[in-house]
Design a protein around this motif. Sequence first.
Motif, short mmCIF file in Angstrom:
data_model
loop_
_atom_site.label_atom_id
_atom_site.label_comp_id
_atom_site.label_asym_id
_atom_site.label_seq_id
_atom_site.Cartn_x
_atom_site.Cartn_y
_atom_site.Cartn_z
N ALA A 3 0.84 -1.20 0.00
CA ALA A 3 0.00 0.00 0.00
C ALA A 3 0.87 1.25 0.00
CB ALA A 3 -0.91 -0.02 1.22
N LYS A 4 0.48 2.24 -0.78
CA LYS A 4 1.22 3.50 -0.83
C LYS A 4 0.94 4.35 0.40
CE LYS A 4 2.01 7.64 -3.61
NZ LYS A 4 3.46 7.68 -3.53
N PHE A 58 -5.88 -5.28 2.14
CA PHE A 58 -5.20 -4.65 1.01
C PHE A 58 -5.22 -5.58 -0.20
CE2 PHE A 58 -1.35 -3.87 -1.52
CZ PHE A 58 -1.64 -2.58 -1.92
N THR A 61 -2.12 -1.63 -5.31
CA THR A 61 -1.93 -0.20 -5.56
C THR A 61 -1.92 -0.03 -7.06
OG1 THR A 61 -0.68 0.16 -3.53
CG2 THR A 61 -0.34 1.74 -5.29
N ASN A 71 -4.77 3.25 -3.52
CA ASN A 71 -4.79 1.98 -2.79
C ASN A 71 -6.15 1.36 -3.02
OD1 ASN A 71 -2.29 2.48 -1.69
ND2 ASN A 71 -3.01 2.70 0.39
#
Length: 105
Positions: A3-4, A58, A61, A71
């Motif tokens: 994830a960013k 998650f 991305t 995300n």
Amino acid sequence: MEAKYDLSTIKEMIRTERVFFAIPSKSIKFVASRKLITETEAKEFIFKYSLRLDSNHFFETRKQDLGLVANIYKMTIDNEIWYIKFGIDEQDSEYLYYISFHIDA
């Protein structure tokens, strides 16, 4: 890919209402229609489940149009798989931009 954006930052932005939806928001309209609730309730629904996200949700991305990086999270809500996509504009990092909140169709 990881994830960013840090989820604690995302959740703080939601709690402090530093959130932007496109107008009109397809996400809000979709949730309202799908759940048979008002658009105000749909926005609350989106925030409620976004605040429940954790790293296990998650998905990926992905770079969006105009250079925004998003995300994407995937979670089960009421026995349906939902995707939640958001990003933070690098030029205006004050707001969380919701890109989509929809079921797996």
